[in-house]
Motif scaffolding. Structure first.
Motif, PDB file in Angstrom:
ATOM      1  N   LEU A 128       4.873   8.091  -7.866  1.00 32.64           N
ATOM      2  CA  LEU A 128       4.734   6.766  -7.242  1.00 32.64           C
ATOM      3  C   LEU A 128       4.659   5.576  -8.617  1.00 32.64           C
ATOM      4  O   LEU A 128       5.241   4.569  -8.413  1.00 32.64           O
ATOM      5  CB  LEU A 128       3.450   6.617  -6.619  1.00 32.64           C
TER       6      LEU A 128
ATOM      7  N   ASN B  27       1.249  10.980  -7.569  1.00 30.40           N
ATOM      8  CA  ASN B  27       0.964   9.798  -8.443  1.00 30.40           C
ATOM      9  C   ASN B  27       1.604   9.433  -9.403  1.00 30.40           C
ATOM     10  O   ASN B  27       2.188   8.197 -10.118  1.00 30.40           O
ATOM     11  CB  ASN B  27      -0.487   9.694  -8.884  1.00 30.40           C
TER      12      ASN B  27
ATOM     13  N   GLY C  87      -4.569  11.104  -4.090  1.00 34.92           N
ATOM     14  CA  GLY C  87      -3.218  11.788  -4.120  1.00 34.92           C
ATOM     15  C   GLY C  87      -3.063  12.653  -4.908  1.00 34.92           C
ATOM     16  O   GLY C  87      -3.939  13.211  -5.966  1.00 34.92           O
TER      17      GLY C  87
ATOM     18  N   TYR D 164       0.824  -1.374  -0.208  1.00 27.51           N
ATOM     19  CA  TYR D 164       0.083   0.036  -0.019  1.00 27.51           C
ATOM     20  C   TYR D 164       1.079   1.281  -0.156  1.00 27.51           C
ATOM     21  O   TYR D 164       1.873   1.299   0.853  1.00 27.51           O
ATOM     22  CB  TYR D 164      -0.928  -0.026   1.207  1.00 27.51           C
ATOM     23  N   ASN D 165       0.333   2.178  -1.060  1.00 29.35           N
ATOM     24  CA  ASN D 165       1.158   3.567  -1.034  1.00 29.35           C
ATOM     25  C   ASN D 165       2.688   3.203  -1.122  1.00 29.35           C
ATOM     26  O   ASN D 165       3.582   3.984  -0.666  1.00 29.35           O
ATOM     27  CB  ASN D 165       0.773   4.432   0.492  1.00 29.35           C
TER      28      ASN D 165
ATOM     29  N   THR E 129      -1.635   4.979 -11.700  1.00 28.75           N
ATOM     30  CA  THR E 129      -2.485   5.024 -10.549  1.00 28.75           C
ATOM     31  C   THR E 129      -3.981   5.424 -10.740  1.00 28.75           C
ATOM     32  O   THR E 129      -4.355   5.846 -11.809  1.00 28.75           O
ATOM     33  CB  THR E 129      -1.534   6.111  -9.743  1.00 28.75           C
TER      34      THR E 129
END
Length: 163
Positions: A111, A108, A103, A65-66, A99
């Motif tokens: 990430l 994003n 956020g 997660y994240n 993503t």
């Protein structure tokens, strides 16, 4: 790419390299057709892996997660991708990370890039040459579904492969 034919001239005891004038006309199209056939086969096998993921026959590419940390279950699928790349070493793999819209757009994008980098790093760690893999995070810019529900957001959080 030109082929050189070796001719031996017996009397003079010399070897002479002569460029074959028809090589590019006769050999190059055959090589190009063979490469195109291999590319189509590799692309079809990659599409079949993606269909198997959708049918839940093999695990999806998932992360903590994240985070950009690959879940161990994802490595099974990445091993299949690596096996495909090993059988088709002439072709390059593109990895696209996506993503959902939770956020900031900047976060994003960051990430998704980190996640594709993780996928590439795993493939390299099991023997795939790094220069044959390109990782690109695209963040939330290419959703499959509108980000209106958790179900749709989950569909938008994905990794895609292209050869």
């Amino acid at each position: 790419m030109k082929q050189l034919n070796l001719l031996a001239l017996g009397i003079l005891g010399m070897l002479v390299l002569v460029q074959s004038p028809n090589w590019s006309q006769s050999q190059e199209p055959a090589i190009e057709r063979e490469e195109e056939k291999g590319l189509k086969q590799a692309q079809e096998e990659l599409r079949e892996l993606e269909r198997k993921i959708k049918r839940k026959e093999i695990p999806d590419i998932e992360f903590e997660y994240n985070s950009a940390v690959l879940r161990d279950i994802s490595k099974q699928t990445l091993d299949l991708v690596a096996e495909l790349l090993t059988r088709f070493p002439k072709f390059k793999l593109q990895i696209f990370g996506h993503t959902c819209d939770i956020g900031s757009e900047q976060y994003n994008l960051w990430l998704s890039q980190k996640r594709t980098d993780s996928v590439k790093e795993y493939l390299v760690s099991i023997g795939i040459l790094g220069e044959t893999v390109r990782a690109k995070g695209v963040g939330e810019s290419r959703p499959l579904k509108p980000n209106t529900s958790e179900y749709n957001r989950k569909k938008n959080r994905r990794v895609e492969f292209r050869i």
